[in-house]
Design an enzyme around this catalytic site. Structure first.
Site, PDB file in Angstrom:
ATOM      1  N   ASP A 109      47.605 -26.495  50.124  1.00  0.00           N
ATOM      2  CA  ASP A 109      46.419 -27.306  50.371  1.00  0.00           C
ATOM      3  C   ASP A 109      45.732 -27.685  49.059  1.00  0.00           C
ATOM      4  O   ASP A 109      45.975 -27.072  48.011  1.00  0.00           O
ATOM      5  CB  ASP A 109      45.452 -26.535  51.270  1.00  0.00           C
ATOM      6  CG  ASP A 109      44.654 -27.457  52.184  1.00  0.00           C
ATOM      7  OD1 ASP A 109      44.589 -28.671  51.909  1.00  0.00           O
ATOM      8  OD2 ASP A 109      44.086 -26.956  53.175  1.00  0.00           O
TER       9      ASP A 109
ATOM     10  N   ASP B 148      43.805 -34.036  58.721  1.00  0.00           N
ATOM     11  CA  ASP B 148      43.094 -32.946  59.390  1.00  0.00           C
ATOM     12  C   ASP B 148      42.666 -33.338  60.788  1.00  0.00           C
ATOM     13  O   ASP B 148      42.269 -32.474  61.579  1.00  0.00           O
ATOM     14  CB  ASP B 148      41.858 -32.543  58.572  1.00  0.00           C
ATOM     15  CG  ASP B 148      42.189 -31.570  57.456  1.00  0.00           C
ATOM     16  OD1 ASP B 148      43.297 -31.007  57.462  1.00  0.00           O
ATOM     17  OD2 ASP B 148      41.334 -31.377  56.570  1.00  0.00           O
TER      18      ASP B 148
END
Length: 746
Positions: free
Chosen positions: A479, A549
């Site tokens: 990430d 997301d």
């Protein structure tokens, strides 16, 4: 595939069965652009395509000649200020303050295959017969700067890969202020410009507008390719659509600050520039040093947007992605993030994993919160050591428990970041990117480690490698949750601060390269707050990326539709999540959430223990379906049929290589009443095969389905019969079309 140099006319012709690319050495020694498009016959002389004339207000290269002006000529790697007033491909600041260059042709070589770009991701070949590369040497005699222009043409597909190498063979240092990977001058501007833009949770939406005189561009100055704009652009003829017409796609294999720009002059020429964003870029090139630009890829298609996309898909899936997982079906996973966020124990994780295993899940992923003092997003980043309060036996222990359940284990990292509340920051407060004496801005309460410094990359590598060496970790979610501000490195002198953004990305690539080389069977998935770094540079190291997301199925229709313009389905991370959705709070049917997520890597972002018995039964059926068809879904030929940006319905499909199986995804956002009869024309089928449609309980020849269409009419066409279930908002269906053996035909 051929690259031919015609000495008598000083023209180069690169061509295969689909395209031609033609250049000329002009009378001033610069390279001129003559043609890029559909394959044409080779001949000795194309120089007639170089047109010159006298124009008012022009500036001219040769004394006494009022025809040869660079302002009106199509060029390969243009400079500014010596009769061309358009934006250049290269700008070099010299010690005397001048930015004028004059790069003249010196020599060329033709190589079989494709050279590797040191330290950078790029397309590649596995056999020299797959491509040929033309390397053209240009020299500026005053500065001694030599440029090599690299052109690779692949044996199949309308593909040209381009980059530039700079060598300082002069007597003093210079500063590269602009060094583009690609410049292409086109003879007209009768195009529509297509870009993929948006923001967090609505990435890669398709935006279309007419190309007009002046400048239009997409770019990033955030230190990464960004949620806002993808390093990809299309020029399409106004009459072109998904299935027909002339299209040129431009893609930059790079994960940092980029610029893709089109400049249309007042004489209808269109100049496309693709490369590192020159804003804030200043690379000091010392004597005997070199600089390599990232690779840009151009794809020409005469078969519309789908034809272009399918070319990108094949290239990026097979000759950009690498390694053990490149050609393998992706494991079905369960990620704990939206199930628990930071609120978990080892026992809770095992409980979630047991239910996942019962349903057929193959990989359990432990997301954020397992390390340091990471109980929220304000602490712990940088301390890549398991928190014993969460994991009593460390990563080794939880990985073993998951393995004993019969699943693989995956782990989340955010290696480029640090919280101030961490041991790493307390020990090395000077390791973050920041300007001395100025405010240090944060994002998500975190700061960016200075990956332009090798010792910092080494430190993070050692921490990650220790975990991967000790524990059975089969998957890494990498990430990156903030952009770069106050870009400054404490280890670089003042005259090299313009290098930090690029050096940072080189550091990221270095860490990826070392980890993927040391642990070749670990599946890496790139992530950057979802889609903030979903770009071809990442695909070179991680064959799949978390697309957004936003896991809402309706929003994902647009995100995944746009993503498919450039990126293969096997690269698109897509999950079934809980309802109400955690991003838009929408309630969508479980089957629709799966029907969207099938067209990607597929997984679950929830606690399956919280589903009803009927829902668990449905989940098991979904997983069985994905296991049966995932090879086709992830590696088949993908077609976009109806756009979510243009109506209430979205339709796409994928076809197996042998054309014996096709899978059609049909989606309707809002319900309708007393609707028309509906059908959609399919693509890519064998016209002579007869396909069994188990959902409609029909059999149709391929030519029927492609010309008459697949009937998608449902109970919304008229009144809903009392004995049939009504449709609702967010409806979807999956049609499986399987070729029937001739002996089985009715």
């Amino acid at each position: 595939m051929n690259i031919i140099y015609h000495k008598s006319s000083k023209t180069f012709h690169l061509f295969n069965d689909e395209i031609s690319y033609i250049m000329i050495i002009m009378q001033n020694g610069h390279l001129g652009q003559l043609y890029f498009g559909k394959r044409i016959h080779d001949k000795e002389d194309f120089s007639y395509l170089l047109e010159v004339s006298q124009r008012p207000m022009g500036s001219y290269v040769f004394e006494g000649d009022r025809t040869f002006s660079l302002e009106y000529l199509k060029q390969e790697y243009p400079v500014y200020g010596s009769t061309d007033y358009r934006h250049p491909a290269v700008e070099i600041l010299q010690s005397n303050g001048s930015r004028i260059s004059d790069f003249k042709f010196q020599s060329y070589v033709i190589e079989h295959g494709k050279p590797k770009l040191e330290g950078l991701p790029a397309t590649y070949t596995e056999d020299d017969s797959e491509a040929e590369t033309l390397i053209v040497d240009l020299l500026d005699e005053v500065t001694g700067i030599r440029i090599q222009l690299l052109y690779t043409i692949f044996a199949s597909g309308g593909i040209i890969a381009r980059s530039s190498r700079f060598y300082n063979e002069g007597d003093e240092a210079v500063h590269l202020l602009q060094a583009m990977s690609l410049s292409l001058d086109l003879p007209d501007y009768d195009y529509e410009w297509v870009q993929l833009s948006g923001a967090w949770s609505r990435e890669r939406h398709v935006k279309v507008r007419r190309l007009e005189q002046g400048i239009q561009a997409v770019d990033s100055m955030r230190g990464h390719s960004s949620h806002e704009h993808n390093p990809f652009m299309v020029l399409k003829r106004p009459t072109a659509d998904e299935h027909q017409g002339e299209v040129i796609g431009f893609s930059l294999i790079y994960s940092g600050n980029f610029l893709i720009q089109a400049e249309v002059d007042t004489h209808t020429n269109s100049r496309v520039l693709v490369g590192i964003n020159p804003a804030g870029f200043d690379w000091k090139l010392d004597v005997n040093e070199s600089f390599q630009t990232p690779e840009a890829v151009m794809v020409y298609s005469g078969q519309g947007l789908n034809g272009m996309s399918q070319t990108f898909h094949r290239l990026y899936q097979k000759r950009l992605a690498r390694g053990y997982w490149r050609d393998k079906e992706r494991p079905i996973l369960n990620n704990n993030w939206e199930a628990t966020y930071f609120d978990f124990t080892e026992e809770r994780l095992v409980e979630i994993a047991k239910k996942a295993k019962e349903c057929g899940v193959e990989l359990f992923v432990l997301d954020d919160g397992w390390f340091g003092e990471r109980c929220n997003d304000r602490a712990g980043l940088g301390d890549w050591v398991a928190n014993p309060k969460r994991l009593a036996n460390g990563v080794v222990g939880i990985a073993e428990k998951i393995e004993k359940l019969g699943m693989k284990f995956g782990l989340w990292f955010e290696p480029e970041m640090v919280n101030k509340d961490s041991n790493l920051y307390r020990e090395h407060p000077d390791w973050i990117i920041s300007v001395p004496g100025r405010n240090k801005s944060h994002g998500r309460y975190q700061y960016v480690l200075d990956f332009s410094r090798k010792e910092i990359v080494d430190h993070i590598y050692n921490m990650m490698a220790k975990i991967l060496s000790e524990a059975k970790v089969s998957y890494i979610k990498w990430d990156m949750n903030r952009s770069i501000t106050e870009c400054f490195s404490k280890e670089l002198p003042a005259d090299r601060q313009g290098e930090v953004f690029h050096r940072y990305i080189l550091g990221v690539y270095d860490l990826y390269e070392r980890l993927t080389s040391t642990f070749p069977e670990v599946l890496f998935e790139s992530c950057a707050s979802g889609g903030g770094r979903f770009d071809p540079g990442m695909l070179y190291y991680a064959p799949q990326g978390w697309a957004s997301d936003d896991s809402d199925a309706v929003e994902r229709l647009k995100i995944q539709y746009g993503t498919s313009f450039c990126y293969p389905i096997s690269s698109i991370g897509s999950h079934v999540s809980v309802i109400p959705n955690h991003q838009v709070y929408r309630n969508t049917p479980l089957h629709t959430r799966a029907n969207v997520a099938y067209f990607g890597t597929f997984g679950y972002e929830l606690d399956l223990n919280k589903l009803t018995e009927n829902e668990i039964h449905e989940v098991k059926a979904q997983i069985n379906f994905m296991k049966k068809y995932r090879s086709i879904l992830q590696f088949g030929t993908f077609y976009r049929l109806k756009s979510p940006f243009e109506g209430n319905e979205t339709v796409w499909m994928v076809v197996s290589e042998d054309k014996k199986i096709a899978i059609v995804g049909w989606y309707r956002t809002l319900n309708v009443v007393n609707d028309a009869y509906r059908r959609v024309q399919l693509k890519g089928l064998n016209p002579d095969y007869r396909y069994k449609n188990s959902l409609n309980k029909t059999e149709n020849y391929g030519d029927e389905l492609m010309n008459l269409g697949l009937i998608t009419t449902d109970v919304t066409a008229g009144e809903v019969p009392s004995d049939q279930k009504p449709c609702t908002d967010f409806e979807s269906r999956i049609y499986i079309l399987e070729a029937v053996e001739q002996g089985d035909w009715k």
